[in-house]
Design an enzyme around this catalytic site. Structure first.
Site, short mmCIF file in Angstrom:
data_model
loop_
_atom_site.label_atom_id
_atom_site.label_comp_id
_atom_site.label_asym_id
_atom_site.label_seq_id
_atom_site.Cartn_x
_atom_site.Cartn_y
_atom_site.Cartn_z
N ARG A 45 8.44 20.77 4.59
CA ARG A 45 7.47 19.76 4.15
C ARG A 45 6.67 20.31 2.98
O ARG A 45 6.40 19.63 2.01
CB ARG A 45 6.52 19.36 5.30
CG ARG A 45 5.38 18.47 4.77
CD ARG A 45 4.50 17.76 5.80
NE ARG A 45 4.44 18.35 7.09
CZ ARG A 45 3.72 19.44 7.42
NH1 ARG A 45 2.98 20.04 6.50
NH2 ARG A 45 3.74 19.91 8.64
N TYR A 97 0.81 -3.87 -10.09
CA TYR A 97 1.91 -4.00 -9.13
C TYR A 97 1.34 -4.45 -7.77
O TYR A 97 0.35 -3.89 -7.30
CB TYR A 97 2.62 -2.65 -9.00
CG TYR A 97 3.69 -2.65 -7.95
CD1 TYR A 97 4.88 -3.35 -8.13
CD2 TYR A 97 3.52 -1.96 -6.75
CE1 TYR A 97 5.85 -3.36 -7.16
CE2 TYR A 97 4.50 -1.98 -5.77
CZ TYR A 97 5.65 -2.68 -5.98
OH TYR A 97 6.62 -2.70 -5.01
N ASP A 169 0.74 4.25 -14.42
CA ASP A 169 2.01 3.96 -13.74
C ASP A 169 3.03 3.70 -14.85
O ASP A 169 2.99 2.68 -15.54
CB ASP A 169 1.84 2.74 -12.83
CG ASP A 169 3.11 2.42 -12.04
OD1 ASP A 169 4.21 2.74 -12.52
OD2 ASP A 169 3.00 1.82 -10.96
N LYS A 194 13.21 3.06 -9.61
CA LYS A 194 13.59 2.21 -10.73
C LYS A 194 14.37 3.02 -11.77
O LYS A 194 15.44 3.50 -11.47
CB LYS A 194 12.33 1.54 -11.31
CG LYS A 194 11.35 1.02 -10.23
CD LYS A 194 11.87 -0.15 -9.43
CE LYS A 194 11.03 -0.49 -8.21
NZ LYS A 194 9.63 -0.74 -8.43
C1 PLP Z 1 8.40 -0.69 -7.59
C2 PLP Z 1 7.11 -0.30 -8.19
C3 PLP Z 1 6.17 0.47 -7.48
C4 PLP Z 1 6.37 0.85 -6.03
O1 PLP Z 1 7.40 1.76 -5.86
P1 PLP Z 1 8.29 1.87 -4.52
O2 PLP Z 1 9.24 2.94 -4.87
O3 PLP Z 1 8.89 0.53 -4.27
O4 PLP Z 1 7.34 2.27 -3.42
C5 PLP Z 1 5.02 0.85 -8.14
N1 PLP Z 1 4.78 0.49 -9.42
C6 PLP Z 1 5.64 -0.26 -10.12
C7 PLP Z 1 5.32 -0.65 -11.52
C8 PLP Z 1 6.83 -0.69 -9.54
O5 PLP Z 1 7.68 -1.45 -10.24
#
Ligand code: PLP
Length: 396
Positions: A45, A97, A169, A194
């Site tokens: 961990r 988001y 982000d 993504k």
């Molecule tokens: C998908 C997404 C998230 C969340 O990520 P997960 O991997 O689904 O938890 C956060 N910010 C943006 C801009 C996203 O597209």
């Protein structure tokens, strides 16, 4: 050295065996020579060599000093909020988001952390909204789903003047196109689900810190809270990221062509894509990004849920699904999917109209993608003209 070369050769060769692929250390613990004497790893961990390799690669890619990999993008966002304490305020982009909104509003509000949402595309709004309690400024740029752009460098200066941290982000642009730390941000988060992973085959998140000190605080939170990325998923992200520059360049090229096509279609009203000169923040996007990535949103002249449904159910290559950034093209209808839980008036006020459709343009041939969207939209135009004819007949 070019960025792509630097990235590919930041992926370490295993010193033990020469394995060119990073080994998956599928273990929970590490044998110690004597109490407290180990080879840098004690319990998986706290740290794992496969995860550590990924964290180093992404830290270098973003130009940060340290990174921590989490079980999801939201776990990464959660770790950043845990830097704060009760009474602190977050100033966040209004088109945030949905999952981050839910986390801030439904989890952290009850611990006394408040959030002020503003339109950060206008820097003056940030200056007006910042207070002595603002300890974190939260940007997404481009945003989801209306692709708003905020000026990272200008907002970083304001954050610094007020002693607040700036976290960006960077999921939509990816470090191949935008490096917020180089523009003054303190922290970068990703949904590695993504573009970093890039193949729609995992859920993962990353926090990158500008300084060792901030990186150590995030690492402490990661170990204390435990939402780590598994060794196998860490390996999958490494494998995905090897081709990041190649993929993102092609996603951007395809998306530009699709966006330009959409502008010409009679059934389409607005097209939201930062690479279009018509985008209100195109200049800032062009200044801070080296490309515009693969996400496009557009709405229809016939601005109804039904018309959007006609389109999203008729494409063959664009698959109807949430998520984005993978090899296969996806499309979604925010009003009935990602933004369904938001009251319709609030949703519309945020620019998510009833017919808004979001595309994640994949790596298929651009011509095939355009034909696919064209036939779905043409059928809609056909439906509309038939409706007009029927109405004319009824009037007669
Ligand atoms: C998908 C997404 C998230 C969340 O990520 P997960 O991997 O689904 O938890 C956060 N910010 C943006 C801009 C996203 O597209």
């Amino acid at each position: 050295m070019s960025n792509a070369t630097k990235l590919i050769h930041s992926i370490p060769v295993d010193p033990l065996t020469g394995s060119i692929s990073v080994p998956i250390y599928q273990t929970s613990t590490f044998v110690q020579e004597a109490p407290g004497e180990n080879k840098g790893y004690d319990y998986a961990r706290s740290n794992n060599p496969t995860r550590a390799a990924l964290e180093d690669i992404i830290a270098q890619l973003e130009g940060g000093q340290a990174a921590s990999a989490f079980a999801s993008g939201l776990a990464a966002i959660d770790a950043v909020v845990k830097l704060l304490q009760s009474g602190d305020e977050i100033l966040a982009v209004d088109d945030i988001y949905g999952g981050a909104f839910r986390l801030f509003t439904h989890i952290y509000a009850k611990f006394g952390i408040t959030v002020n949402y503003v339109d950060t595309t206008q820097v003056v709004n940030v200056i007006d909204a910042i207070t002595p309690c603002t300890k974190l400024i939260w940007l997404e740029t481009p945003t989801n789903p209306t692709l708003k752009i905020s000026d990272i460098e200008a907002i970083a200066r304001i954050a610094k003047q007020h002693g607040a941290l700036l976290c960006v982000d960077n999921t939509f642009a990816s470090p191949a196109l935008q490096q917020p730390i180089k523009l003054g941000a303190d922290l970068v988060v990703h949904s590695a689900t993504k573009y970093l992973g890039g193949h729609s085959d995992l859920i993962a998140g990353i926090v990158v810190a500008k300084t060792e000190e901030l990186g150590a605080r995030i690492k402490f939170i990661q170990n204390a809270s435990g939402a780590i990325l598994s060794p196998h998923d860490s390996w999958l992200v490494i494998r995905g990221v090897e081709t990041l520059y190649l993929r993102v360049k092609e996603h951007s090229r395809n998306a530009q062509l699709v966006a330009e096509y959409l502008l010409t279609h009679p059934a389409v009203d607005m097209v939201y894509y930062p690479g279009l000169k018509t985008h209100p923040n195109h200049d800032i996007a062009a200044k801070q990004q080296s490309g515009f990535a693969g996400i496009i949103s557009f709405n229809l002249k016939e601005d109804t849920l039904e018309a959007a449904k006609e389109v999203v159910c008729r494409t063959a290559f664009f698959k109807l699904a949430e998520s984005l950034g993978g090899v296969k093209s996806l499309l979604c209808h925010p009003a009935t999917m990602t933004h369904k839980s938001i009251p319709s008036d609030t949703r519309r006020a945020a620019g998510v109209s009833d017919s808004l459709i979001r595309l994640s343009v994949g790596l298929e041939d651009a011509g095939d993608l355009i034909s696919d969207i064209a036939q779905a939209l043409d059928q809609l135009a056909g439906v509309l003209s038939r409706q007009v004819e029927t109405e004319a007949v009824v009037q007669l």
